[in-house]
Design an enzyme around this catalytic site. Structure first.
Site, PDB file in Angstrom:
ATOM      1  N   HIS A   1      69.564  21.490  10.267  1.00 37.73           N
ATOM      2  CA  HIS A   1      69.054  20.361   9.499  1.00 37.73           C
ATOM      3  C   HIS A   1      68.866  19.141  10.402  1.00 37.73           C
ATOM      4  O   HIS A   1      67.797  18.520  10.417  1.00 37.73           O
ATOM      5  CB  HIS A   1      70.029  20.053   8.355  1.00 37.73           C
ATOM      6  CG  HIS A   1      69.623  18.894   7.518  1.00 37.73           C
ATOM      7  ND1 HIS A   1      68.837  19.033   6.403  1.00 37.73           N
ATOM      8  CD2 HIS A   1      69.896  17.574   7.620  1.00 37.73           C
ATOM      9  CE1 HIS A   1      68.645  17.848   5.858  1.00 37.73           C
ATOM     10  NE2 HIS A   1      69.279  16.941   6.590  1.00 37.73           N
ATOM     11  N   GLU A   2      69.892  18.809  11.147  1.00 40.40           N
ATOM     12  CA  GLU A   2      69.821  17.627  12.014  1.00 40.40           C
ATOM     13  C   GLU A   2      68.854  17.830  13.174  1.00 40.40           C
ATOM     14  O   GLU A   2      68.214  16.873  13.620  1.00 40.40           O
ATOM     15  CB  GLU A   2      71.213  17.263  12.527  1.00 40.40           C
ATOM     16  CG  GLU A   2      72.181  16.837  11.439  1.00 40.40           C
ATOM     17  CD  GLU A   2      71.694  15.666  10.591  1.00 40.40           C
ATOM     18  OE1 GLU A   2      70.957  14.795  11.107  1.00 40.40           O
ATOM     19  OE2 GLU A   2      72.042  15.611   9.401  1.00 40.40           O
TER      20      GLU A   2
ATOM     21  N   HIS B   1      65.437  16.731  12.012  1.00 40.56           N
ATOM     22  CA  HIS B   1      65.234  15.279  12.112  1.00 40.56           C
ATOM     23  C   HIS B   1      64.999  14.863  13.563  1.00 40.56           C
ATOM     24  O   HIS B   1      64.101  14.079  13.859  1.00 40.56           O
ATOM     25  CB  HIS B   1      66.453  14.523  11.576  1.00 40.56           C
ATOM     26  CG  HIS B   1      66.687  14.679  10.111  1.00 40.56           C
ATOM     27  ND1 HIS B   1      65.738  14.408   9.150  1.00 40.56           N
ATOM     28  CD2 HIS B   1      67.796  15.059   9.426  1.00 40.56           C
ATOM     29  CE1 HIS B   1      66.242  14.621   7.956  1.00 40.56           C
ATOM     30  NE2 HIS B   1      67.497  15.025   8.092  1.00 40.56           N
TER      31      HIS B   1
END
Length: 136
Positions: free
Chosen positions: A25-26, A29
């Site tokens: 997920h990170e 980003h």
């Protein structure tokens, strides 16, 4: 005693799988922010005190692992974080100074990466493991 050890193993497996989900997920980003040339100060997995961190010689982003593995973050300039002293960053590389559609893509990239990970896990489990069916 055997049951207790099995429960501890399940808890560790849960934390490991959750950590993979958080890292993917990170990374979504971070990758999108880097693609739009936003200056990222830190990529962190976990919360709380730092266990260890490092920064490549020519890199701009500090990578760190923290004590509590239930979360993570990407610290970008312009997101309310303070810029360390002695560091000068072009204002065009700030998160607040890029176009709104780019900000939206950066913020949604984490969810998109989780969806891709879900499809990838499903595809691997369906194609690599024997599927059984139970008829009534």
């Amino acid at each position: 005693m055997n049951n207790i050890l099995l429960n501890i193993l399940y808890i560790l497996l849960f934390v490991f799988c959750l950590s993979i989900l958080i890292v993917v997920h990170e990374l979504g980003h971070l990758a999108m922010a880097k693609a739009f040339k936003v200056y990222c100060l830190e990529f962190s997995v976990g919360f709380g005190p730092k266990l260890f961190s490092f920064k490549r010689k020519k890199g701009e982003t500090r990578l760190s692992v923290r004590a509590i593995p239930f979360g993570g973050y990407v610290s970008m300039v312009g997101e309310g974080t303070e810029i360390p002293e002695g560091l000068t960053i072009d204002e065009q590389r700030s998160f607040n100074k890029i176009k709104k559609w780019k900000r939206a893509l950066i913020m949604s990239a984490g969810v998109i990466m989780n969806v891709i990970l879900g499809f990838l896990v499903f595809f691997i489990s369906e194609s690599c493991f024997i599927q059984t069916s139970i008829s009534a």
